[in-house]
Enzyme design. Structure first.
Site, PDB file in Angstrom:
ATOM      1  N   LYS A  94       0.819  -1.216   0.000  1.00  0.00           N
ATOM      2  CA  LYS A  94       0.000   0.000   0.000  1.00  0.00           C
ATOM      3  C   LYS A  94       0.855   1.269   0.000  1.00  0.00           C
ATOM      4  CE  LYS A  94      -4.052  -1.996   2.389  1.00  0.00           C
ATOM      5  NZ  LYS A  94      -4.840  -1.909   3.659  1.00  0.00           N
ATOM      6  N   ARG A 103       2.728  -6.258   9.260  1.00  0.00           N
ATOM      7  CA  ARG A 103       2.088  -5.088   9.883  1.00  0.00           C
ATOM      8  C   ARG A 103       2.726  -4.727  11.221  1.00  0.00           C
ATOM      9  NH1 ARG A 103      -4.069  -6.604   7.896  1.00  0.00           N
ATOM     10  NH2 ARG A 103      -4.113  -5.234   6.066  1.00  0.00           N
ATOM     11  N   HIS A 139      -2.210  -5.322   1.717  1.00  0.00           N
ATOM     12  CA  HIS A 139      -3.522  -5.956   1.545  1.00  0.00           C
ATOM     13  C   HIS A 139      -3.311  -7.422   1.186  1.00  0.00           C
ATOM     14  CE1 HIS A 139      -7.583  -6.828   0.148  1.00  0.00           C
ATOM     15  NE2 HIS A 139      -6.995  -7.474  -0.851  1.00  0.00           N
ATOM     16  N   ASN A 188      -1.710   0.570   6.896  1.00  0.00           N
ATOM     17  CA  ASN A 188      -1.197  -0.687   7.437  1.00  0.00           C
ATOM     18  C   ASN A 188      -0.424  -1.531   6.414  1.00  0.00           C
ATOM     19  OD1 ASN A 188      -3.355  -1.525   5.977  1.00  0.00           O
ATOM     20  ND2 ASN A 188      -4.499  -2.423   7.669  1.00  0.00           N
ATOM     21  N   PHE A 213     -14.988   4.155   8.041  1.00  0.00           N
ATOM     22  CA  PHE A 213     -13.619   4.435   7.591  1.00  0.00           C
ATOM     23  C   PHE A 213     -13.488   4.458   6.064  1.00  0.00           C
ATOM     24  CE2 PHE A 213     -13.748  -0.210   8.480  1.00  0.00           C
ATOM     25  CZ  PHE A 213     -13.371  -0.720   7.231  1.00  0.00           C
TER      26      PHE A 213
HETATM   27  O1  CDP Z   1      -6.977  -5.423   5.292  1.00  0.00           O
HETATM   28  P1  CDP Z   1      -7.772  -6.307   6.219  1.00  0.00           P
HETATM   29  O2  CDP Z   1      -8.489  -7.422   5.497  1.00  0.00           O
HETATM   30  O3  CDP Z   1      -6.951  -6.780   7.385  1.00  0.00           O
HETATM   31  O4  CDP Z   1      -8.894  -5.381   6.892  1.00  0.00           O
HETATM   32  P2  CDP Z   1     -10.375  -4.985   6.413  1.00  0.00           P
HETATM   33  O5  CDP Z   1     -11.251  -5.056   7.611  1.00  0.00           O
HETATM   34  O6  CDP Z   1     -10.775  -5.754   5.205  1.00  0.00           O
HETATM   35  O7  CDP Z   1     -10.235  -3.444   6.041  1.00  0.00           O
HETATM   36  C1  CDP Z   1      -9.670  -3.047   4.805  1.00  0.00           C
HETATM   37  C2  CDP Z   1      -8.744  -1.894   5.068  1.00  0.00           C
HETATM   38  O8  CDP Z   1      -9.513  -0.780   5.540  1.00  0.00           O
HETATM   39  C3  CDP Z   1      -7.699  -2.109   6.150  1.00  0.00           C
HETATM   40  O9  CDP Z   1      -6.583  -2.869   5.722  1.00  0.00           O
HETATM   41  C4  CDP Z   1      -7.343  -0.677   6.505  1.00  0.00           C
HETATM   42  O10 CDP Z   1      -6.466  -0.096   5.552  1.00  0.00           O
HETATM   43  C5  CDP Z   1      -8.714   0.002   6.414  1.00  0.00           C
HETATM   44  N1  CDP Z   1      -9.378   0.102   7.730  1.00  0.00           N
HETATM   45  C6  CDP Z   1      -9.415   1.317   8.390  1.00  0.00           C
HETATM   46  O11 CDP Z   1      -8.913   2.302   7.857  1.00  0.00           O
HETATM   47  N2  CDP Z   1     -10.013   1.418   9.634  1.00  0.00           N
HETATM   48  C7  CDP Z   1     -10.588   0.347  10.209  1.00  0.00           C
HETATM   49  N3  CDP Z   1     -11.176   0.482  11.400  1.00  0.00           N
HETATM   50  C8  CDP Z   1     -10.559  -0.897   9.552  1.00  0.00           C
HETATM   51  C9  CDP Z   1      -9.952  -0.998   8.320  1.00  0.00           C
HETATM   52 MG    MG Z   2     -10.025  -7.341   4.104  1.00  0.00          MG
END
Ligand code: CDP
Ligand code: MG
Length: 134
Positions: free
Chosen positions: A11, A104, A117, A114, A59
């Protein structure tokens, strides 16, 4: 375990901090093979589409602004049980909860910025691989 493919992104926060090589080193050390790779800057349209599953989350707009803030490296990874192996290597979404040695834990700045992806299921891996490499 079967050979799987998964979609990974390095990212903008990680690209900006010159961490592409460090992250790919961890990927390869964990027996995941880079089959395809491209560097691109996501349009707002593409970022919204890619993260459409989160469209109703608070978010979402912050995530879209961040994901369009700079270049990303997109990787098609292959290996035994690749989806879960790569999810484990990434670590928790919130880096303060991520295990030692995960990408991470090592590199993420916060829950939004973070660093990486990774597809979370075989169904989504197919959709996400098609999104970038069709
Ligand atoms: O990437 P991952 O699958 O671990 O998390 P997700 O729940 O699918 O969320 C996608 C992305 O949204 C995250 O990797 C973060 O960059 C962002 N995010 C965020 O900004 N704030 C949150 N509370 C949760 C996710
Ligand atoms: Mg995800």
């Amino acid at each position: 375990m079967a050979i799987q493919q998964t979609l990974s992104m390095i990212k903008p926060d990680a690209v900006q901090r010159n961490l592409i090589g460090s992250i790919i080193t961890l990927v390869e050390a964990n027996h995941l093979v880079v089959k395809k790779m491209t560097m691109t800057k996501l349009s707002t349209h593409d970022a919204k589409e890619f993260y459409i599953i989160h469209k109703d989350r608070d978010f979402y707009s912050k995530l879209i602004d961040y994901m369009t803030s700079g270049q990303v490296v997109v990787l098609l990874l292959e290996g035994n049980n690749a989806i879960n192996v790569y999810r484990d290597l990434m670590g928790s979404t919130n880096p303060t909860e991520a295990k030692e040695g995960t990408i991470r834990k090592l590199y993420a700045e916060d829950t939004t910025r973070n660093s990486v992806h990774g597809s979370d299921s075989p169904e989504n891996a197919i959709i996400e691989i098609d999104f970038f490499f069709k």
